[in-house]
Motif scaffolding. Sequence first.
Motif, PDB file in Angstrom:
ATOM      1  N   THR A   1      18.415 -31.076   5.357  1.00  0.00           N
ATOM      2  CA  THR A   1      19.971 -30.664   5.295  1.00  0.00           C
ATOM      3  C   THR A   1      20.986 -30.133   6.002  1.00  0.00           C
ATOM      4  O   THR A   1      20.903 -28.749   6.340  1.00  0.00           O
ATOM      5  CB  THR A   1      20.624 -31.489   4.047  1.00  0.00           C
ATOM      6  OG1 THR A   1      20.073 -29.254   3.635  1.00  0.00           O
ATOM      7  CG2 THR A   1      19.526 -31.586   3.361  1.00  0.00           C
TER       8      THR A   1
ATOM      9  N   GLY B   1      19.467 -39.329   1.064  1.00  0.00           N
ATOM     10  CA  GLY B   1      19.178 -38.630   0.240  1.00  0.00           C
ATOM     11  C   GLY B   1      19.007 -38.459  -0.861  1.00  0.00           C
ATOM     12  O   GLY B   1      19.722 -39.928  -1.736  1.00  0.00           O
TER      13      GLY B   1
ATOM     14  N   THR C   1      21.314 -38.122  13.138  1.00  0.00           N
ATOM     15  CA  THR C   1      20.243 -37.542  13.252  1.00  0.00           C
ATOM     16  C   THR C   1      19.132 -36.735  12.062  1.00  0.00           C
ATOM     17  O   THR C   1      19.625 -36.499  11.131  1.00  0.00           O
ATOM     18  CB  THR C   1      20.818 -36.107  13.025  1.00  0.00           C
ATOM     19  OG1 THR C   1      21.332 -35.353  12.405  1.00  0.00           O
ATOM     20  CG2 THR C   1      21.645 -36.771  14.870  1.00  0.00           C
TER      21      THR C   1
ATOM     22  N   ARG D   1       8.336 -37.238   7.201  1.00  0.00           N
ATOM     23  CA  ARG D   1       8.449 -38.311   6.141  1.00  0.00           C
ATOM     24  C   ARG D   1      10.380 -39.212   6.461  1.00  0.00           C
ATOM     25  O   ARG D   1      10.093 -40.365   5.941  1.00  0.00           O
ATOM     26  CB  ARG D   1       8.959 -37.500   4.206  1.00  0.00           C
ATOM     27  CG  ARG D   1       9.182 -39.161   3.230  1.00  0.00           C
ATOM     28  CD  ARG D   1       9.685 -37.959   1.580  1.00  0.00           C
ATOM     29  NE  ARG D   1       8.962 -38.697   1.120  1.00  0.00           N
ATOM     30  CZ  ARG D   1       8.520 -38.223  -0.126  1.00  0.00           C
ATOM     31  NH1 ARG D   1       8.579 -37.120  -0.066  1.00  0.00           N
ATOM     32  NH2 ARG D   1       8.026 -38.901  -1.065  1.00  0.00           N
TER      33      ARG D   1
END
Length: 185
Positions: free
Chosen positions: A44, A105, A139, A146
């Motif tokens: 992140t 997320g 990005t 994953r």
Amino acid sequence: MGFYKGKTLKAKNGENVTIRSASKDDAKHLIDLGKAIAAEKIYTMTDVDEIPSDLSEEIKWIEKYSSNTNNLLLVAETDNKLVGVCDFEAGSRRRISHTGRLGLGVAKEFRGLGIGEFLLTTVIEWATDHNTIEKLCLTVHHDNDRAKVLYEKLGFVEEGIIKRDIKYSEKKYVDSILMALFVKK
Ligand SMILES: CC(C)(COP(=O)(O)OP(=O)(O)OC[C@H]1O[C@@H](n2cnc3c(N)ncnc32)[C@H](O)[C@@H]1OP(=O)(O)O)[C@@H](O)C(=O)NCCC(=O)NCCS
């Protein structure tokens, strides 16, 4: 207003998952989810202390999406718990408003159940039906296999590498991969 009314799908563990637009009532849960994902300190751009703890700031962030028809903020909810988030923000100038950037997320305990794919598929459907959005960009850390597998599965294509895009410390930089999907035929 960028809005998705919602749909309920079955995750791989059999639980129902609702994908819907976020509202300001989600502010506290979105802060908690964002902080939990950021605390993992991988993949992140945001650090934990950069996520607001203040509800009014988070509500302003949510309103940035709900007040603009070119933006979308989706949440995945299961059993009254927010377990995933996906945001898309279009360019704010006329010449870049046909494109925008998305983020994704899913809470650690809920990964691998198809929830990331539900969120992403929903943004793609919304963008495909949208009057002006033509291209979704994102990005991803170059080693986030994953996420890359998921993006490729849904049709995103690599457009380039951004060298030393993310700086974790004086000695640790990470390259990002730029990926994109054209949603109009
Ligand atoms: C990336 C992320 C959003 C994926 O969400 P998820 O809910 O776990 O993904 P899904 O369960 O929908 O998986 C969809 C596909 O991803 C791929 N995938 C899932 N787990 C994988 C793994 N461990 N290794 C490789 N590919 C994997 C598979 O192709 C899978 O499709 P399949 O179910 O047909 O095999 C989630 O892992 C996450 O939040 N990670 C931390 C934050 C992050 O990396 N965000 C992306 C920033 S660009």
